[in-house]
Design a protein around this motif. Structure first.
Motif, PDB file in Angstrom:
ATOM      1  N   ASP A  11       0.700  -1.289   0.044  1.00 30.28           N
ATOM      2  CA  ASP A  11       0.016  -0.117  -0.068  1.00 30.28           C
ATOM      3  C   ASP A  11       0.935   1.362  -0.112  1.00 30.28           C
ATOM      4  OD1 ASP A  11      -2.272   1.432   0.063  1.00 30.28           O
ATOM      5  OD2 ASP A  11      -2.158   1.877   2.170  1.00 30.28           O
ATOM      6  N   THR A  12       1.882   1.287   0.752  1.00 25.84           N
ATOM      7  CA  THR A  12       2.630   2.532   0.699  1.00 25.84           C
ATOM      8  C   THR A  12       4.095   2.282   0.026  1.00 25.84           C
ATOM      9  OG1 THR A  12       3.860   1.737   2.581  1.00 25.84           O
ATOM     10  CG2 THR A  12       2.211   3.054   3.213  1.00 25.84           C
ATOM     11  N   SER A  13       4.387   1.132  -0.572  1.00 22.38           N
ATOM     12  CA  SER A  13       5.637   1.112  -1.484  1.00 22.38           C
ATOM     13  C   SER A  13       5.455   1.626  -2.874  1.00 22.38           C
ATOM     14  CB  SER A  13       6.015  -0.312  -1.083  1.00 22.38           C
ATOM     15  OG  SER A  13       5.303  -1.138  -1.770  1.00 22.38           O
ATOM     16  N   PHE A  14       4.326   1.382  -3.541  1.00 21.95           N
ATOM     17  CA  PHE A  14       4.160   1.871  -4.694  1.00 21.95           C
ATOM     18  C   PHE A  14       2.657   2.664  -4.900  1.00 21.95           C
ATOM     19  CE2 PHE A  14       3.007   1.788  -9.152  1.00 21.95           C
ATOM     20  CZ  PHE A  14       4.179   2.057  -9.781  1.00 21.95           C
ATOM     21  N   THR A  15       2.748   3.876  -4.906  1.00 26.05           N
ATOM     22  CA  THR A  15       1.506   4.838  -5.062  1.00 26.05           C
ATOM     23  C   THR A  15       1.486   5.310  -6.429  1.00 26.05           C
ATOM     24  OG1 THR A  15       2.963   6.509  -4.290  1.00 26.05           O
ATOM     25  CG2 THR A  15       1.928   5.324  -2.637  1.00 26.05           C
ATOM     26  N   THR A  16       0.263   6.202  -6.494  1.00 28.62           N
ATOM     27  CA  THR A  16       0.217   6.946  -7.771  1.00 28.62           C
ATOM     28  C   THR A  16       1.163   7.919  -7.986  1.00 28.62           C
ATOM     29  OG1 THR A  16      -1.406   8.451  -6.613  1.00 28.62           O
ATOM     30  CG2 THR A  16      -2.399   6.522  -7.843  1.00 28.62           C
ATOM     31  N   ASP A  38       5.802  17.472 -16.827  1.00 26.09           N
ATOM     32  CA  ASP A  38       4.683  17.785 -15.975  1.00 26.09           C
ATOM     33  C   ASP A  38       4.480  16.713 -14.980  1.00 26.09           C
ATOM     34  OD1 ASP A  38       4.438  20.182 -17.260  1.00 26.09           O
ATOM     35  OD2 ASP A  38       2.838  19.789 -18.253  1.00 26.09           O
ATOM     36  N   HIS A  39       4.475  15.362 -15.547  1.00 21.94           N
ATOM     37  CA  HIS A  39       4.638  14.181 -14.879  1.00 21.94           C
ATOM     38  C   HIS A  39       5.485  14.140 -13.537  1.00 21.94           C
ATOM     39  CE1 HIS A  39       1.407  12.017 -16.969  1.00 21.94           C
ATOM     40  NE2 HIS A  39       1.842  12.243 -18.141  1.00 21.94           N
ATOM     41  N   PHE A  40       6.855  14.402 -14.259  1.00 27.58           N
ATOM     42  CA  PHE A  40       7.837  14.307 -13.058  1.00 27.58           C
ATOM     43  C   PHE A  40       7.613  15.268 -12.031  1.00 27.58           C
ATOM     44  CE2 PHE A  40      10.521  12.854 -16.989  1.00 27.58           C
ATOM     45  CZ  PHE A  40      10.540  11.434 -16.430  1.00 27.58           C
ATOM     46  N   ALA A  41       7.281  16.506 -12.242  1.00 21.36           N
ATOM     47  CA  ALA A  41       7.117  17.564 -11.410  1.00 21.36           C
ATOM     48  C   ALA A  41       6.070  17.189 -10.419  1.00 21.36           C
ATOM     49  CB  ALA A  41       6.640  18.944 -12.146  1.00 21.36           C
ATOM     50  N   ARG A  42       5.023  16.652 -10.781  1.00 19.66           N
ATOM     51  CA  ARG A  42       3.915  16.148 -10.005  1.00 19.66           C
ATOM     52  C   ARG A  42       4.330  15.088  -9.070  1.00 19.66           C
ATOM     53  NH1 ARG A  42       0.786  16.976 -14.608  1.00 19.66           N
ATOM     54  NH2 ARG A  42       0.583  14.826 -15.052  1.00 19.66           N
ATOM     55  N   SER A  43       5.113  14.164  -9.520  1.00 18.40           N
ATOM     56  CA  SER A  43       5.707  13.169  -8.896  1.00 18.40           C
ATOM     57  C   SER A  43       6.533  13.625  -7.603  1.00 18.40           C
ATOM     58  CB  SER A  43       6.277  12.140  -9.784  1.00 18.40           C
ATOM     59  OG  SER A  43       6.631  10.984  -9.078  1.00 18.40           O
ATOM     60  N   VAL A  44       7.419  14.397  -8.324  1.00 16.35           N
ATOM     61  CA  VAL A  44       8.245  15.133  -7.241  1.00 16.35           C
ATOM     62  C   VAL A  44       7.903  15.799  -6.088  1.00 16.35           C
ATOM     63  CG1 VAL A  44      10.305  16.737  -6.960  1.00 16.35           C
ATOM     64  CG2 VAL A  44      10.471  15.101  -8.733  1.00 16.35           C
ATOM     65  N   GLU A  45       6.908  16.640  -6.367  1.00 15.13           N
ATOM     66  CA  GLU A  45       6.153  17.220  -5.370  1.00 15.13           C
ATOM     67  C   GLU A  45       5.588  16.341  -4.526  1.00 15.13           C
ATOM     68  OE1 GLU A  45       2.295  20.346  -5.517  1.00 15.13           O
ATOM     69  OE2 GLU A  45       4.025  20.537  -7.025  1.00 15.13           O
ATOM     70  N   ALA A  46       4.834  15.200  -5.031  1.00 10.37           N
ATOM     71  CA  ALA A  46       4.182  14.447  -4.048  1.00 10.37           C
ATOM     72  C   ALA A  46       5.039  13.390  -3.060  1.00 10.37           C
ATOM     73  CB  ALA A  46       3.151  13.555  -4.845  1.00 10.37           C
ATOM     74  N   ARG A  51      11.272   8.184   3.227  1.00  7.39           N
ATOM     75  CA  ARG A  51      11.600   6.774   2.678  1.00  7.39           C
ATOM     76  C   ARG A  51      11.248   7.043   1.280  1.00  7.39           C
ATOM     77  NH1 ARG A  51       8.550   1.846   5.100  1.00  7.39           N
ATOM     78  NH2 ARG A  51       9.979   1.035   3.641  1.00  7.39           N
ATOM     79  N   GLU A  52      10.855   8.123   0.756  1.00  9.34           N
ATOM     80  CA  GLU A  52      10.812   8.209  -0.601  1.00  9.34           C
ATOM     81  C   GLU A  52      11.759   9.223  -1.392  1.00  9.34           C
ATOM     82  OE1 GLU A  52       5.923   8.128  -0.925  1.00  9.34           O
ATOM     83  OE2 GLU A  52       6.780  10.033  -0.529  1.00  9.34           O
ATOM     84  N   ARG A  53      12.907   9.396  -0.479  1.00 11.77           N
ATOM     85  CA  ARG A  53      13.941  10.250  -1.110  1.00 11.77           C
ATOM     86  C   ARG A  53      14.743   9.720  -2.307  1.00 11.77           C
ATOM     87  NH1 ARG A  53      19.071  12.887   2.420  1.00 11.77           N
ATOM     88  NH2 ARG A  53      19.364  14.393   0.760  1.00 11.77           N
ATOM     89  N   VAL A  54      14.940   8.438  -2.303  1.00  8.73           N
ATOM     90  CA  VAL A  54      15.596   7.872  -3.425  1.00  8.73           C
ATOM     91  C   VAL A  54      14.860   8.076  -4.726  1.00  8.73           C
ATOM     92  CG1 VAL A  54      16.425   5.692  -4.378  1.00  8.73           C
ATOM     93  CG2 VAL A  54      16.886   6.517  -2.040  1.00  8.73           C
ATOM     94  N   GLN A  55      13.354   7.608  -4.662  1.00  8.07           N
ATOM     95  CA  GLN A  55      12.599   7.599  -5.587  1.00  8.07           C
ATOM     96  C   GLN A  55      12.456   8.993  -6.350  1.00  8.07           C
ATOM     97  OE1 GLN A  55      11.577   4.899  -7.411  1.00  8.07           O
ATOM     98  NE2 GLN A  55      10.325   6.332  -8.642  1.00  8.07           N
ATOM     99  N   ARG A  56      12.469  10.097  -5.391  1.00  8.66           N
ATOM    100  CA  ARG A  56      12.393  11.540  -5.632  1.00  8.66           C
ATOM    101  C   ARG A  56      13.655  11.885  -6.448  1.00  8.66           C
ATOM    102  NH1 ARG A  56      11.223  13.253  -0.667  1.00  8.66           N
ATOM    103  NH2 ARG A  56      13.306  13.867  -0.253  1.00  8.66           N
ATOM    104  N   ALA A  57      14.660  11.615  -6.079  1.00  2.96           N
ATOM    105  CA  ALA A  57      15.906  11.746  -6.649  1.00  2.96           C
ATOM    106  C   ALA A  57      16.128  11.373  -8.082  1.00  2.96           C
ATOM    107  CB  ALA A  57      17.247  11.237  -6.088  1.00  2.96           C
ATOM    108  N   ILE A  58      15.577  10.139  -8.243  1.00  5.47           N
ATOM    109  CA  ILE A  58      15.412   9.482  -9.760  1.00  5.47           C
ATOM    110  C   ILE A  58      14.357  10.205 -10.589  1.00  5.47           C
ATOM    111  CG2 ILE A  58      14.562   7.418 -11.133  1.00  5.47           C
ATOM    112  CD1 ILE A  58      15.430   5.815  -8.459  1.00  5.47           C
TER     113      ILE A  58
END
Length: 128
Positions: A11-16, A38-46, A51-58
């Motif tokens: 539930d928390t490891s892969f979200t929208t 635009d997709h990346f910007a929305r994702s980074v903002e969210a 625990r999401e720091r690695v994914q945010r960096a990618i």
């Protein structure tokens, strides 16, 4: 992704928010860097949880790639400085691979001062 996830072990490891990053990658490689950005910007903002720091960096590094393809290389370099810090702090391999790709795409601007600053930051932080 937005449907009921009661009982979902992931539930928390892969979200929208994660999915938006993948949608951005698809857009980036099919040739629509503005949509990808635009997709990346929305994702980074969210993706703000620690625990999401690695994914945010990618995702942010992919966002910088979109900026390069939108002919905004200096704005991409500004964004990449934060990605370097995050990749260095987390040891993120995928983020490091994406940083290398972004640096390669910035080569046409290698004589610019901001490129040299980015390169120095990469070397100092990641030993790349």
């Amino acid at each position: 992704m937005d449907s009921d996830r009661d009982g979902d072990p992931a539930d928390t490891s892969f979200t929208t928010n994660h999915l938006r990053g993948f949608e951005g990658v698809a857009s980036l490689y099919i040739g629509d860097p503005a949509e990808a950005h635009d997709h990346f910007a929305r994702s980074v903002e969210a993706l703000q949880a620690p625990r999401e720091r690695v994914q945010r960096a990618i995702v942010a590094t992919d966002q910088a790639l979109a900026r390069i393809r939108l002919d905004e290389p200096e704005a991409a370099a500004e964004l990449l400085h934060g990605c370097i810090d995050a990749a260095s702090a987390t040891g993120g391999r995928v983020a490091s691979i994406r940083l290398r790709r972004a640096r390669r795409e910035l080569r046409p601007w290698r004589r610019e001062e901001w490129f040299a600053d980015l390169d120095d930051h990469l070397i100092e932080s990641l030993g790349v």
